[in-house]
Design a protein around this motif. Structure first.
Motif, PDB file in Angstrom:
ATOM      1  N   LEU A  47       0.828  -1.203   0.000  1.00  0.00           N
ATOM      2  CA  LEU A  47       0.000   0.000   0.000  1.00  0.00           C
ATOM      3  C   LEU A  47       0.867   1.260   0.000  1.00  0.00           C
ATOM      4  O   LEU A  47       0.602   2.206  -0.743  1.00  0.00           O
ATOM      5  CB  LEU A  47      -0.914   0.011   1.239  1.00  0.00           C
ATOM      6  CG  LEU A  47      -2.115  -0.921   1.211  1.00  0.00           C
ATOM      7  CD1 LEU A  47      -2.865  -0.852   2.525  1.00  0.00           C
ATOM      8  CD2 LEU A  47      -3.040  -0.538   0.059  1.00  0.00           C
ATOM      9  N   THR A  58       1.026   4.011  -2.923  1.00  0.00           N
ATOM     10  CA  THR A  58       0.657   5.391  -2.591  1.00  0.00           C
ATOM     11  C   THR A  58       1.772   6.354  -2.976  1.00  0.00           C
ATOM     12  O   THR A  58       1.526   7.419  -3.554  1.00  0.00           O
ATOM     13  CB  THR A  58       0.358   5.516  -1.085  1.00  0.00           C
ATOM     14  OG1 THR A  58      -0.615   4.555  -0.736  1.00  0.00           O
ATOM     15  CG2 THR A  58      -0.145   6.899  -0.752  1.00  0.00           C
ATOM     16  N   LEU A  78       0.774  12.058   9.319  1.00  0.00           N
ATOM     17  CA  LEU A  78       0.470  10.715   9.820  1.00  0.00           C
ATOM     18  C   LEU A  78       1.634  10.176  10.628  1.00  0.00           C
ATOM     19  O   LEU A  78       1.461   9.525  11.657  1.00  0.00           O
ATOM     20  CB  LEU A  78       0.188   9.773   8.648  1.00  0.00           C
ATOM     21  CG  LEU A  78      -1.241   9.647   8.166  1.00  0.00           C
ATOM     22  CD1 LEU A  78      -1.287   8.786   6.923  1.00  0.00           C
ATOM     23  CD2 LEU A  78      -2.109   9.029   9.239  1.00  0.00           C
ATOM     24  N   PHE A 119      -7.121   5.132  19.565  1.00  0.00           N
ATOM     25  CA  PHE A 119      -7.931   4.803  18.392  1.00  0.00           C
ATOM     26  C   PHE A 119      -8.094   3.293  18.250  1.00  0.00           C
ATOM     27  O   PHE A 119      -9.198   2.781  18.053  1.00  0.00           O
ATOM     28  CB  PHE A 119      -7.269   5.390  17.139  1.00  0.00           C
ATOM     29  CG  PHE A 119      -7.832   4.881  15.854  1.00  0.00           C
ATOM     30  CD1 PHE A 119      -9.090   5.272  15.433  1.00  0.00           C
ATOM     31  CD2 PHE A 119      -7.104   4.009  15.059  1.00  0.00           C
ATOM     32  CE1 PHE A 119      -9.622   4.798  14.247  1.00  0.00           C
ATOM     33  CE2 PHE A 119      -7.628   3.525  13.876  1.00  0.00           C
ATOM     34  CZ  PHE A 119      -8.894   3.925  13.469  1.00  0.00           C
ATOM     35  N   ALA A 137      -4.817   2.568  -3.152  1.00  0.00           N
ATOM     36  CA  ALA A 137      -3.910   2.593  -2.007  1.00  0.00           C
ATOM     37  C   ALA A 137      -3.909   3.970  -1.360  1.00  0.00           C
ATOM     38  O   ALA A 137      -4.000   4.101  -0.124  1.00  0.00           O
ATOM     39  CB  ALA A 137      -2.499   2.210  -2.442  1.00  0.00           C
ATOM     40  N   THR A 138      -3.833   5.006  -2.204  1.00  0.00           N
ATOM     41  CA  THR A 138      -3.840   6.364  -1.661  1.00  0.00           C
ATOM     42  C   THR A 138      -5.156   6.653  -0.955  1.00  0.00           C
ATOM     43  O   THR A 138      -5.180   7.257   0.128  1.00  0.00           O
ATOM     44  CB  THR A 138      -3.628   7.386  -2.787  1.00  0.00           C
ATOM     45  OG1 THR A 138      -2.549   6.946  -3.593  1.00  0.00           O
ATOM     46  CG2 THR A 138      -3.332   8.753  -2.235  1.00  0.00           C
ATOM     47  N   ILE A 155      -7.058   4.520   0.551  1.00  0.00           N
ATOM     48  CA  ILE A 155      -7.061   3.855   1.858  1.00  0.00           C
ATOM     49  C   ILE A 155      -6.286   4.689   2.878  1.00  0.00           C
ATOM     50  O   ILE A 155      -6.735   4.906   4.005  1.00  0.00           O
ATOM     51  CB  ILE A 155      -6.447   2.446   1.736  1.00  0.00           C
ATOM     52  CG1 ILE A 155      -7.387   1.551   0.921  1.00  0.00           C
ATOM     53  CG2 ILE A 155      -6.201   1.838   3.106  1.00  0.00           C
ATOM     54  CD1 ILE A 155      -6.842   0.170   0.639  1.00  0.00           C
ATOM     55  N   ALA A 156      -5.124   5.221   2.446  1.00  0.00           N
ATOM     56  CA  ALA A 156      -4.304   6.014   3.369  1.00  0.00           C
ATOM     57  C   ALA A 156      -5.061   7.226   3.872  1.00  0.00           C
ATOM     58  O   ALA A 156      -5.102   7.506   5.081  1.00  0.00           O
ATOM     59  CB  ALA A 156      -3.005   6.441   2.688  1.00  0.00           C
ATOM     60  N   VAL A 157      -5.668   7.949   2.938  1.00  0.00           N
ATOM     61  CA  VAL A 157      -6.403   9.155   3.332  1.00  0.00           C
ATOM     62  C   VAL A 157      -7.592   8.791   4.216  1.00  0.00           C
ATOM     63  O   VAL A 157      -7.858   9.444   5.238  1.00  0.00           O
ATOM     64  CB  VAL A 157      -6.866   9.934   2.079  1.00  0.00           C
ATOM     65  CG1 VAL A 157      -7.750  11.101   2.477  1.00  0.00           C
ATOM     66  CG2 VAL A 157      -5.662  10.421   1.295  1.00  0.00           C
ATOM     67  N   VAL A 198      -7.892   6.240   6.217  1.00  0.00           N
ATOM     68  CA  VAL A 198      -7.443   5.874   7.562  1.00  0.00           C
ATOM     69  C   VAL A 198      -7.159   7.115   8.390  1.00  0.00           C
ATOM     70  O   VAL A 198      -7.577   7.222   9.547  1.00  0.00           O
ATOM     71  CB  VAL A 198      -6.200   4.965   7.486  1.00  0.00           C
ATOM     72  CG1 VAL A 198      -5.519   4.880   8.836  1.00  0.00           C
ATOM     73  CG2 VAL A 198      -6.585   3.584   7.001  1.00  0.00           C
ATOM     74  N   LEU A 199      -6.477   8.086   7.781  1.00  0.00           N
ATOM     75  CA  LEU A 199      -6.191   9.331   8.520  1.00  0.00           C
ATOM     76  C   LEU A 199      -7.490   9.983   8.974  1.00  0.00           C
ATOM     77  O   LEU A 199      -7.639  10.376  10.135  1.00  0.00           O
ATOM     78  CB  LEU A 199      -5.401  10.302   7.642  1.00  0.00           C
ATOM     79  CG  LEU A 199      -5.153  11.663   8.291  1.00  0.00           C
ATOM     80  CD1 LEU A 199      -4.167  11.561   9.430  1.00  0.00           C
ATOM     81  CD2 LEU A 199      -4.676  12.687   7.282  1.00  0.00           C
ATOM     82  N   ILE A 217     -10.421   8.562   9.390  1.00  0.00           N
ATOM     83  CA  ILE A 217     -11.113   7.760  10.406  1.00  0.00           C
ATOM     84  C   ILE A 217     -10.483   7.992  11.778  1.00  0.00           C
ATOM     85  O   ILE A 217     -11.184   8.176  12.774  1.00  0.00           O
ATOM     86  CB  ILE A 217     -11.077   6.263  10.028  1.00  0.00           C
ATOM     87  CG1 ILE A 217     -11.964   6.019   8.812  1.00  0.00           C
ATOM     88  CG2 ILE A 217     -11.544   5.405  11.195  1.00  0.00           C
ATOM     89  CD1 ILE A 217     -11.854   4.629   8.246  1.00  0.00           C
ATOM     90  N   VAL A 218      -9.139   8.024  11.830  1.00  0.00           N
ATOM     91  CA  VAL A 218      -8.460   8.253  13.109  1.00  0.00           C
ATOM     92  C   VAL A 218      -8.893   9.599  13.690  1.00  0.00           C
ATOM     93  O   VAL A 218      -9.299   9.694  14.852  1.00  0.00           O
ATOM     94  CB  VAL A 218      -6.925   8.212  12.946  1.00  0.00           C
ATOM     95  CG1 VAL A 218      -6.239   8.639  14.246  1.00  0.00           C
ATOM     96  CG2 VAL A 218      -6.462   6.824  12.557  1.00  0.00           C
ATOM     97  N   LEU A 219      -8.830  10.642  12.849  1.00  0.00           N
ATOM     98  CA  LEU A 219      -9.186  11.979  13.338  1.00  0.00           C
ATOM     99  C   LEU A 219     -10.647  12.036  13.783  1.00  0.00           C
ATOM    100  O   LEU A 219     -10.961  12.509  14.872  1.00  0.00           O
ATOM    101  CB  LEU A 219      -8.935  13.020  12.240  1.00  0.00           C
ATOM    102  CG  LEU A 219      -7.469  13.252  11.878  1.00  0.00           C
ATOM    103  CD1 LEU A 219      -7.360  14.340  10.813  1.00  0.00           C
ATOM    104  CD2 LEU A 219      -6.652  13.636  13.094  1.00  0.00           C
ATOM    105  N   TYR A 228     -12.675   9.620  14.620  1.00  0.00           N
ATOM    106  CA  TYR A 228     -12.946   8.796  15.805  1.00  0.00           C
ATOM    107  C   TYR A 228     -12.566   9.552  17.074  1.00  0.00           C
ATOM    108  O   TYR A 228     -13.357   9.674  18.002  1.00  0.00           O
ATOM    109  CB  TYR A 228     -12.174   7.480  15.737  1.00  0.00           C
ATOM    110  CG  TYR A 228     -12.314   6.683  17.005  1.00  0.00           C
ATOM    111  CD1 TYR A 228     -13.424   5.890  17.233  1.00  0.00           C
ATOM    112  CD2 TYR A 228     -11.351   6.770  18.013  1.00  0.00           C
ATOM    113  CE1 TYR A 228     -13.574   5.196  18.405  1.00  0.00           C
ATOM    114  CE2 TYR A 228     -11.497   6.085  19.200  1.00  0.00           C
ATOM    115  CZ  TYR A 228     -12.614   5.297  19.392  1.00  0.00           C
ATOM    116  OH  TYR A 228     -12.761   4.624  20.569  1.00  0.00           O
ATOM    117  N   SER A 286      -6.340  13.247  23.764  1.00  0.00           N
ATOM    118  CA  SER A 286      -5.762  12.974  22.441  1.00  0.00           C
ATOM    119  C   SER A 286      -6.014  14.143  21.486  1.00  0.00           C
ATOM    120  O   SER A 286      -5.139  14.483  20.684  1.00  0.00           O
ATOM    121  CB  SER A 286      -6.355  11.701  21.845  1.00  0.00           C
ATOM    122  OG  SER A 286      -6.022  10.601  22.637  1.00  0.00           O
ATOM    123  N   LEU A 327      -3.091  15.922  19.610  1.00  0.00           N
ATOM    124  CA  LEU A 327      -3.103  15.960  18.145  1.00  0.00           C
ATOM    125  C   LEU A 327      -3.023  17.388  17.641  1.00  0.00           C
ATOM    126  O   LEU A 327      -2.217  17.706  16.762  1.00  0.00           O
ATOM    127  CB  LEU A 327      -4.398  15.337  17.631  1.00  0.00           C
ATOM    128  CG  LEU A 327      -4.354  13.885  17.206  1.00  0.00           C
ATOM    129  CD1 LEU A 327      -5.722  13.455  16.713  1.00  0.00           C
ATOM    130  CD2 LEU A 327      -3.328  13.691  16.119  1.00  0.00           C
TER     131      LEU A 327
END
Lengths: 313, 408
Positions: free
Chosen positions: A102, A106, A129, A140, B19-20, B22-24, B26-27, B29-31, B33, B381, B385
């Motif tokens: 991945l 990316t 990140l 998280f 792939a990109t 998914i990366a974005v 995830v970021l 979702i973390v924020l 959440y 958090s 952050l």
């Protein structure tokens, strides 16, 4: 009247002396910084080895049992690190297996395919990140990844301990090492010689064929360096992993839904006293962790050299 | 053939975009959440509040009974006092013990005029009674002018207490009240002390080491060895630094009078963690200072020391600032090394030689406790952050400006 455009010999000597002293100070700070790594090895090593030496007294541990032991029971005074090493390797390489492809794809997208103004945005996102602290990922993970794993386990008819375990650790570590690998990929893909690409295109390859076969091959050295960094982070990641590992007492475990125990979670969890065997043996686990990190670095360096030997660099 | 090539183009391109994506995702979702979990708790009271709750006696500036109207939206199990304008309900604490808590306070209620009567620093100060506050005992004057007591301490819970008050009370005398805990002020102070002490130690040493490597050292084996040792230091996991702190630096803090984990020990340890960061950032800044400046200074008769301090360092200042900001960001986020060297004991009044927690370690302490508090952890958090992201974006802006300055 004294000549003000020249220094007297006394002044000159003083100026030279100040220079000498300052150079000494700078050298001292340089050597002090360099010595730190040796001091770490010495002090952690000394404290970790002492539990195996006769001078430790009654509670002395056997080095062989420690390295090959398949259970870690603080309550019974049994400390075996063998299964912990296996679990650590499984979870870290599992995470790398997910994150590596991945991250490389990316990186390729960001450098070669994304519009120019988006490139800066994406690169910044990846850097941010990487800057998010481990403990935030931990919060998280223990709130949401564990829930996800619990649901997945349900599909397979498996029961989890509230979602904590190997699979949660793998997902968490994959997220955490992704930016490390990706930013190295971005740098090394960006550094690939444009002439190589033009040559490939001139020979009739499509743009994506060029990207996948020429660009990635030319950038593999930096990409693998990123993998090493990522694995190093995965092995050494402590706080977040401990939050979702579940701290199994025996192992190794192959079932991804079972609780696991990594070297770092062993060192971190249940830390109360700062004396005694239970405390000192954490330093021994620390030595094992350092050996694994150094060992895996050497191994991947070897692999990298093999792969790098196919074409000229 | 053309179709196969087109298919290859499409799938590989799709893979990279996927792939990109998914990366974005995830970021995001973390924020999302963390924000959704924690934003409800985030308030000035949380930031200024103590973590440990304490029991104090409070009295009232305007204790007399008035007339109040019962609001329509009270919880079903709540009992409202028409004379004093507040509602009580029975609750259980996490351990299952019975509590009597305040669930509603009218804006004109005497409860808003509370002040502390317990001896200590807060005596006489105004106390803001929070909702869900636990009350053990209420003392009041009855119509005959006698002092009476109600509340769980007299085996009277909400219903009986409110009944007693509304039937016979004319004036509130005292309340035995538990202050709200779960605040983070102590950890904020500890984090600030930690940042300050760490920077005071690491910046001079790191900058001097960078000057040595870039300005003084020749190209020899010693320099190469120093460089690769510092490089190796940056690959050591932070938990190993924690072990190192206890084994190597703890005796140093003992000289200052510490007898266990302490903020000073945490700061010394983090100074070692941050050495490679500071050295690298400073060196990068030194590298871009044009050599002509050094030559000019030396040619005008300045010594090397003068050249370094008056010409080179001022020009490298943005790089050193970058190093400081990155260091602060690392200190705020660091946890594993500090769990060993600063302990996980949350302190409301931290001092340099005592154990305390930074904000990040407080998260660890409250999530690894028997009753994990994820809401508070998420609220902290968000703060961490926000600080880390702001610092890193600032660093990015500074470095872009710096590059532009020398290339122009």
């Amino acid at each position: 009247m004294p000549d003000k455009t020249r220094f007297s010999s006394k002044q000159r000597k003083r100026r030279q002396a100040v220079d000498k002293v300052m150079r000494g100070v700078f050298l001292f700070c340089g050597i002090l910084s360099a010595l730190m790594i040796l001091l770490i090895f010495y002090f952690v090593g000394q404290k970790g080895i002492q539990v195996f030496l006769p001078s430790y007294g009654e509670k002395r541990q056997s080095l062989w049992n420690f390295l090959t032991g398949m259970s870690w029971r603080q309550d019974r005074g049994v400390y075996g690190v063998g299964f912990i090493v296996i679990n650590t390797l499984i979870t870290s390489f599992g995470a790398a297996l997910i994150a590596f492809p991945l991250a490389v794809l990316t990186g390729l997208f960001i450098v070669k395919l994304a519009p120019k103004n988006l490139r800066v945005v994406f690169t910044t996102v990846i850097e941010l990140l990487a800057a998010i602290p481990s403990v935030v990922y931990g919060v998280f993970a223990s709130g949401s990844i564990t829930g996800l794993v619990n649901t997945i386990a349900g599909w397979f008819g498996q029961i989890t301990a509230g979602g904590v375990g190997s699979l949660s650790v793998v997902f968490l570590l994959a997220i955490m090492i992704f930016p490390t690998i990706c930013s190295m990929a971005i740098v090394s893909i960006g550094a690939v010689d444009r002439q190589l690409e033009l040559g490939s295109l001139a020979l009739g390859a499509t743009p994506m064929q060029t990207n996948m076969k020429v660009v990635l091959t030319a950038a593999r050295s930096g990409i693998f360096a990123g993998l090493i960094l990522g694995l190093g982070r995965a092995f050494g990641e402590a706080t977040a992993v401990t939050m979702v590992a579940g701290n199994a007492m025996i192992g190794p475990t192959i079932n991804p839904f079972d609780p696991t125990r990594t070297l770092t979670s062993t060192m971190l969890s249940g830390l109360k006293e700062t004396t005694g065997l239970d405390y000192d043996i954490r330093f021994s686990a620390g030595i094992v962790l350092m050996v694994i990190i150094v060992g895996s670095n050497l191994l991947i360096h070897q692999i990298r050299r093999r792969i790098g030997g196919v074409t000229n660099e | 053939m053309n179709n196969r090539r087109r298919l290859y183009e499409g799938t590989t391109k799709g893979m990279t975009i996927g792939a990109t994506g998914i990366a974005v995702a995830v970021l995001l979702i973390v924020l999302i959440y963390v924000f959704r979990q924690g934003i409800g708790l985030l308030s000035l009271d949380l930031i200024r509040g103590n973590y440990w709750s304490e029991n104090i006696n409070i009295a009232f500036e305007e204790p007399a009974a008035k007339e109040f109207k019962k609001p329509a939206d009270l919880p079903k199990d709540a009992y409202f006092s028409k004379k004093f304008g507040f509602a009580l309900a029975d609750r259980e604490d996490p351990r299952g013990a019975d509590l009597m808590t305040v669930v509603y306070i009218d804006p004109d209620s005497p409860l808003h005029t509370a002040y502390s009567t317990t001896a200590g620093a807060t005596q006489g100060k105004h106390v803001a009674i929070h909702e869900e506050a636990s009350i053990q005992r209420i003392q009041y004057l009855n119509t005959d002018g006698d002092k009476k007591t109600a509340g769980p301490a007299r085996r009277m819970f909400s219903k009986d207490t409110i009944k007693a008050l509304d039937e016979s009370a004319t004036e509130l005398v005292l309340m035995y009240y538990q202050t709200e805990g779960g605040g983070i002020w102590g950890s904020i102070i500890a984090t600030l002390i930690l940042i300050g002490v760490t920077l005071v130690i690491v910046l001079p040493v790191g900058v001097a080491a960078a000057i040595y490597l870039n300005e003084v050292a020749g190209k020899n084996k010693l320099t190469a060895a120093i460089r690769s040792s510092i490089e190796m230091l940056s690959g050591v996991p932070s938990i190993i630094f924690g072990l190192m702190g206890m084994a190597m630096l703890f005796p140093v803090t003992q000289l200052f009078g510490a007898n266990g984990p302490s903020i000073l020990l945490g700061a010394l340890t983090l100074a070692v963690v941050l050495l490679p960061v500071v050295i690298r950032q400073t060196e990068e800044a030194l590298l871009v200072v044009p050599n002509g400046l050094r030559m000019g200074s030396l040619a005008l008769g300045a010594t090397q020391t003068q050249t370094i301090f008056r010409v080179v360092l001022p020009n490298a200042l943005p790089g050193i600032l970058t190093a400081a900001l990155l260091s602060i960001s690392r200190v705020i986020g660091e946890s594993a090394a500090l769990i060993y060297t600063m302990s996980t004991i949350i302190s409301d009044s931290p001092s340099l030689l005592q154990p305390a927690t930074s904000l990040a370690v407080q998260i660890w302490a409250i999530t690894s406790a028997e009753q994990p508090n994820f809401e508070l952890a998420s609220a902290i958090s968000i703060l961490i952050l926000a600080m880390v992201l702001v610092l890193n974006i600032t660093v990015k802006i500074i470095s872009v400006r710096l590059n532009r300055r020398w290339s122009a």
